[in-house]
Design a protein around this motif. Structure first.
Motif, short mmCIF file in Angstrom:
data_model
loop_
_atom_site.label_atom_id
_atom_site.label_comp_id
_atom_site.label_asym_id
_atom_site.label_seq_id
_atom_site.Cartn_x
_atom_site.Cartn_y
_atom_site.Cartn_z
N ASN A 1 1.24 4.00 -3.16
CA ASN A 1 1.03 5.44 -2.94
C ASN A 1 2.25 6.24 -3.39
OD1 ASN A 1 -1.56 5.18 -1.98
ND2 ASN A 1 -0.94 5.19 0.17
N HIS B 1 0.84 -1.20 0.00
CA HIS B 1 0.00 0.00 0.00
C HIS B 1 0.88 1.26 0.00
CE1 HIS B 1 -3.41 2.58 0.85
NE2 HIS B 1 -2.72 3.10 1.85
N LEU B 2 1.89 1.28 0.86
CA LEU B 2 2.82 2.42 0.90
C LEU B 2 3.56 2.57 -0.43
CD1 LEU B 2 4.30 1.96 4.48
CD2 LEU B 2 2.60 3.66 3.75
N ARG C 1 -7.06 3.21 -8.51
CA ARG C 1 -7.62 2.79 -7.23
C ARG C 1 -7.73 1.28 -7.09
NH1 ARG C 1 -11.78 4.79 -10.23
NH2 ARG C 1 -13.59 3.42 -10.50
N GLU D 1 2.55 6.20 -7.26
CA GLU D 1 1.59 7.12 -7.88
C GLU D 1 2.02 8.57 -7.67
OE1 GLU D 1 -1.51 8.36 -10.19
OE2 GLU D 1 -0.63 6.36 -9.99
N TRP D 2 2.52 8.87 -6.47
CA TRP D 2 2.99 10.22 -6.18
C TRP D 2 4.12 10.60 -7.14
CZ3 TRP D 2 7.86 11.85 -4.62
CH2 TRP D 2 7.97 13.20 -4.27
#
Length: 172
Positions: free
Chosen positions: A47, A43-44, A132, A50-51
């Motif tokens: 994120n 999950h990290l 997502r 994507e960032w």
């Protein structure tokens, strides 16, 4: 007494060979790794990935290519595979030196297999799956990947003292 009752008793008291040899502890280690370690770290990672994609302004086909390169060659696959082998070693009772050697011995082969398995999946995932849902694709596919890793790198078998065992081949 009915005749089938003897057969029923035999069946009822005979252990299934599938369950006798099944390694429940190994399954528990894999489940723990997947839920408690891999999923939160993934999950990290997603994120952060994507960032970076947004920060650097990638668009179109550059998005799946960038994400796949970052994930497979720059950092994530090295981290996640080392984490897998390290966590499995720790849960099997290995000390830090043994875990280090386990990772050192198998990481390169794991990486090569990872690239064959994951690169096509991730290129398609990053191209066609909404952001997502991309992690969901990976977590579901990771069940297959983890099963393959478990098959390729089973726990060390408990060794018996075989120093004084002599094997003789008798010609027939």
């Amino acid at each position: 007494e009915r005749e089938w009752s003897k057969e029923t008793d035999v069946v009822a008291t005979t252990k299934s060979p599938l369950l006798v040899d099944y390694d429940f502890a190994r399954t528990a280690r894999a489940v723990f790794f997947g839920f408690a370690i891999h999923a939160p770290c993934s999950h990290l990672h997603f994120n952060f990935l994507e960032w970076m994609t947004v920060k650097f302004g990638f668009t179109g086909l550059a998005i799946p290519v960038f994400k796949t390169i970052m994930e497979q060659f720059v950092y994530w696959s090295w981290v996640s595979n080392s984490l897998y082998h390290g966590a499995m070693g720790a849960m099997q009772g290995q000390n830090l030196e043994q875990i280090y050697h386990r990772i050192k011995d198998v990481l390169w082969d794991t990486q090569k297999a990872q690239w064959v398995f994951w690169i096509p999946i991730q290129l398609l995932n990053f191209k066609f799956v909404p952001v997502r849902h991309q992690l969901n694709v990976v977590l579901i596919t990771s069940v297959v990947w983890s099963a393959m890793l478990s098959m390729w790198y089973p726990p060390e078998a408990k060794t018996k003292n075989t120093e004084n065992v002599v094997t003789e081949v008798v010609p027939t």
